[in-house]
Enzyme design. Structure first.
Site, short mmCIF file in Angstrom:
data_model
loop_
_atom_site.label_atom_id
_atom_site.label_comp_id
_atom_site.label_asym_id
_atom_site.label_seq_id
_atom_site.Cartn_x
_atom_site.Cartn_y
_atom_site.Cartn_z
N ASN A 142 24.54 7.19 -0.62
CA ASN A 142 25.08 5.98 -0.62
C ASN A 142 26.48 6.01 -0.11
OD1 ASN A 142 27.05 5.51 -2.83
ND2 ASN A 142 25.05 6.47 -3.68
N CYS A 173 11.85 0.28 -0.23
CA CYS A 173 12.57 1.41 -0.37
C CYS A 173 12.55 2.28 1.00
CB CYS A 173 12.09 2.22 -1.63
SG CYS A 173 10.39 2.93 -1.06
N CYS A 183 43.55 6.61 10.84
CA CYS A 183 42.53 6.74 9.77
C CYS A 183 43.25 5.88 8.42
CB CYS A 183 42.26 8.09 9.04
SG CYS A 183 41.24 8.30 7.72
#
Length: 432
Positions: free
Chosen positions: A196, A262, A315
């Protein structure tokens, strides 16, 4: 209702409860053991199968697990393989990719592994590698440690069963990066094997903060592609420099999940990605070969793109910007050395052979061959020497035979006669 009636009713209720408990116990005993969730104490393995090995040996015997690893040193691939025992690597996420990575590093004889994960082993994990059905219910880090100490008891394994994205656990994670090595100093490498973006951002933030080199990996939701990426703060792009759409849009990943749906998972793709990640790790730790900055994998086309991504000056991670400035200052302070050498005209050396064959330059004029026969090899000579045909540069250089000279003179006389006849005809036409 009398007192005796109440006592009789209570006795009947107790009897029925006992019967129900007996039925439950019977059904429990009839349930297959694979579906039971074993406790951690039930799954504790016995002692390792061998004693620890103090020094690596290249001796080729059946009892030496390091002989084929030390062969890399004998073959000149690695200069000093034994230094791997001094290295410490943290693996964040011990799932389909991370568990295989941990196993490979253990088999390679890494000095210390620090494993981070908060999930448990489930029967649904069995389509992937490493874990066994009898480990269902155990935390992944505990199950991994119990297996890995049997694979190689020389490896020191430290486990942390928590989620690194929470504030308190993040501080512990940063602390282990800073002080988790075998000598209680900074570890050598962090490997991100999470599934994740939230956890990836946490690893990215920690490594930028500690100026820690790390490698990121991932497998697509359709299970037919993946990648690995080498990240050195300040020198290469961090995970926040080129964020995926979910991160750039500030979308909570948990809102994208649907009940009963899933992602796909293939052990083949995960094994390929894990193999690339560990190979890149070994090249970095043992200083051999070329460490790849980015390697992709597309299983449908067997395509392996390689890229090099520069850091983003804008960034969002402030520690990344700090590392970029530090790297630029480091580069600018280093003296520029130019190693320029004048090219040398070295003669071309051709291998000698038994057939007298010699390669010469195209501009070289061949010397006229002698009348004597040429010896090709001991005991072998040409039956005759090939004649050399002179080059024909122009018609003036031609040497004609007597018959050719007569023919040429005859043709010239005919030409002159025809020209004279043509001249006479023109004069007659003018007179008329």
């Amino acid at each position: 209702m009398t007192e005796s009636d109440v006592a009789e009713s209570i006795g009947d209720i107790v009897s029925r409860l006992n019967n129900a408990l007996d039925d439950l116990e019977t059904k429990k005993n009839q349930t297959p053991s694979v579906l039971k969730g074993p406790t951690v104490s039930q799954e504790r393995p016995s002692a390792p199968y061998r004693q620890k090995i103090e020094k690596l040996s290249a001796e080729v015997v059946d009892s030496n697990p390091y002989s084929r690893l030390m062969a890399l040193q004998r073959m000149g691939i690695v200069r000093d393989y034994e230094q791997i025992r001094d290295k410490t690597v943290a693996v964040v996420g011990v799932g389909g990719v991370g568990s295989v990575v941990a196993e490979m590093l253990t088999r390679c004889g890494i000095g210390k592994l620090i494993l981070f994960d908060y999930d448990k082993v489930e029967i649904a994990n069995m389509n992937r590698l490493f874990y066994q059905p009898n480990q269902a219910g155990l935390s992944k880090v505990e199950a991994a440690r119990d297996t890995l100490i049997h694979v190689n008891p020389d490896v020191q394994i430290e486990v942390h069963n928590f989620n690194i994205t929470t504030m308190d656990n993040f501080d512990v994670f940063v602390g282990r990066i800073r002080n988790g090595s075998l000598k209680s100093g900074k570890i050598d490498l962090v490997l991100s094997c999470v599934d994740n973006f939230e956890a990836r951002m946490a690893v990215n933030m920690a490594c930028n903060e500690e100026n820690q080199i790390w490698m990121e990996s991932g497998v697509s939701e359709n299970a037919v592609s993946g990648h690995i990426q080498y990240i050195e703060p300040g020198k290469t792009a961090c995970f926040a420099c080129v964020p995926p759409l979910v991160v750039a849009s500030n979308i909570d990943e948990r809102t994208l999940k649907r009940e009963g749906v899933c992602a796909a998972s293939l052990p083949t793709t995960m094994a390929v990605v894990a193999g690339f990640l560990v190979m890149n790790t070994l090249k970095y730790l043992l200083n051999f070969g070329e460490v790849s900055h980015y390697v992709g994998y597309n299983a449908l086309a067997d395509f392996f793109p390689r890229e090099s991504i520069k850091p983003n000056p804008s960034c969002d991670d402030r520690h990344c910007q700090i590392r970029q400035k530090e790297y630029e200052e480091k580069i600018s302070s280093e003296p520029i050395t130019l190693d320029i050498q004048a090219p040398e005209d070295e003669p071309i050396i051709h291998e000698e052979n038994d057939w007298g064959i010699e390669v010469v330059d195209s501009d070289t004029t061949e010397a006229p061959s002698s009348s004597a026969a040429t010896e090709v090899a001991p005991g072998l000579k040409f039956a005759y020497e090939p004649t050399q045909t002179p080059k024909k540069n122009s018609s003036d250089n031609l040497k004609l035979s007597p018959s050719q000279a007569v023919t040429k003179e005859w043709m010239e006389n005919i030409r002159d006669a025809l020209l004279e006849e043509d001249r006479l005809k023109k004069e007659q036409n003018k007179r008329k």
